[in-house]
Design an enzyme around this catalytic site. Sequence first.
Site, short mmCIF file in Angstrom:
data_model
loop_
_atom_site.label_atom_id
_atom_site.label_comp_id
_atom_site.label_asym_id
_atom_site.label_seq_id
_atom_site.Cartn_x
_atom_site.Cartn_y
_atom_site.Cartn_z
N LYS A 41 1.60 0.02 9.52
CA LYS A 41 3.02 -0.35 9.55
C LYS A 41 3.68 0.01 10.88
CE LYS A 41 3.58 -0.66 4.61
NZ LYS A 41 2.32 -0.22 3.99
C1 LIG Z 1 1.71 -0.93 3.04
C2 LIG Z 1 0.29 -0.68 2.87
C3 LIG Z 1 -0.54 -1.61 2.24
C4 LIG Z 1 0.00 -2.90 1.65
O1 LIG Z 1 0.45 -3.79 2.65
P1 LIG Z 1 1.40 -5.03 2.24
O2 LIG Z 1 1.82 -5.61 3.54
O3 LIG Z 1 2.54 -4.44 1.47
O4 LIG Z 1 0.58 -5.94 1.42
C5 LIG Z 1 -1.89 -1.33 2.16
N1 LIG Z 1 -2.41 -0.18 2.64
C6 LIG Z 1 -1.63 0.75 3.24
C7 LIG Z 1 -2.26 2.01 3.74
C8 LIG Z 1 -0.27 0.53 3.38
O5 LIG Z 1 0.49 1.45 3.98
#
Ligand SMILES: *Cc1c(COP(=O)(O)O)cnc(C)c1O
Length: 464
Positions: free
Chosen positions: A112
């Site tokens: 993210k």
């Molecule tokens: C946010 C997250 C996900 C899911 O991603 P999306 O974009 O919400 O589908 C998967 N793994 C980790 C470690 C995350 O932080």
Amino acid sequence: MNYISTRGGDESLSLAELLTRGTAGNGGLFVPEQWPTVDASGMERLKSGEYAEIASRILALFGADSLAAGLVDDATRTAMDRFAKPVGPPLTQLGDSLWSLELIHGPTLAFKDFALAPLAEIIDQNLAQQNRHATVLCATSGDTGAATVSAFANRERLKAVVLFPAGGVSEFQRRQMTTTNAANVLPISVEGDFDDCQRLVKALYQTPAAQSYGYTAVNSINIVRILLQSAYYFRSSGQLSTGPDDRINYVVPTGNFGNVYAAYIARQLGAPINRLIVSSNENDVLPRLFDSGSMHSSRTVKTVSPSMDIQVSSNFERLLWHIKNGDGNAVSQSQHNLENSSSYTLSESEMATLHANFSAIRCSEEEAFAAMQHVYDQHQKIICPHTATAIHAARQMHKQLNGKTVVVETAHPAKFSAAVERAIGIKPSLPPVASAIMTAEEQFETSVASEQVVQQVIDKYFKG
Ligand SMILES: *Cc1c(COP(=O)(O)O)cnc(C)c1O
């Protein structure tokens, strides 16, 4: 290039306007009104270069000219300079035709960061130019909140309010949110699950306070964030593909469907991408849709991969809009059914469209632990429990997949050390950037899952 609502209507916004907007007025999500066309030389430029350059070129295709000239270039470069490995993200080979894309080296050790760090910089620079202020609202199952807090802490023009489910995030994730000591950041522990937090954020936009605070979204319904994430799909597919017929499969640990939708965008623009495989934990709402044709959200269960503990994959509404050929009324009807009776059903031809591009695989806790053990035994590599679901899916799908496959590594294993230790008997060590967090003093508020109470907590914190 403007953006319109997945639920129809004539609202149409520029990219600049979207930076400080959440959902559309009619509850839909903003989508680009059409895909930009990219010629061969344009595609070369999207597949090569540094992450910051590619991200900036993508936004140029999607309406960055609505912002000041040079702003996006400058903001993406400034943001990526804070990464431990600014060059990248790295691809690690795990087998003859298997790679992992390591999105785990940012400031908060999860993918993210790749979107939120540049987005925060873009928003802040844009607000400064307009002499405005805003408040970022964020619902998190852990990693979004950490990345948001890191990206927005101590910014002059922005406040950040982060809602996380009490007990639904790991201790490390919670500490990442609660130990910044930044006066402009308010983490709130909500008595409820992630879906409650997400619902509260949506509801807060509709309150009278929304205007005065300038509420805006940075969770994965923010389309700018998803566009930024497309950059690592362009870059990595460009690195691995040897020609137009060599198209790469991606397996993406999925919760809110943002990351895999970013891959879909890259594919629709012409990146050499083949099949997109969604991996889920026991919250298997998407694998069940793929099997049954019916989207049916049930109760969220807590798993060892909490960032995927989601029963309403918000961004799927965007894919639904594509599947329904941009018919806003039809999307609106489906979403209405989902909200009121927890389900909708896709037609046979709609399911065929879905199956043509995507697959979805469920992974149990036992299977995730086995995948972690397998990767450790074979490659002496420790992976997080989210990434483990993707390894499991890649192994399940192995025979059906042609060509190269990339597993998307979404978080550093040290963020989920208890689960990793249970799986492989080894405690992953924390990178130096992160160890101070475990002893720092925590600061956060608590609330029940009611928008009125959450708004009172916000008022109390920021107005005293
Ligand atoms: C946010 C997250 C996900 C899911 O991603 P999306 O974009 O919400 O589908 C998967 N793994 C980790 C470690 C995350 O932080």
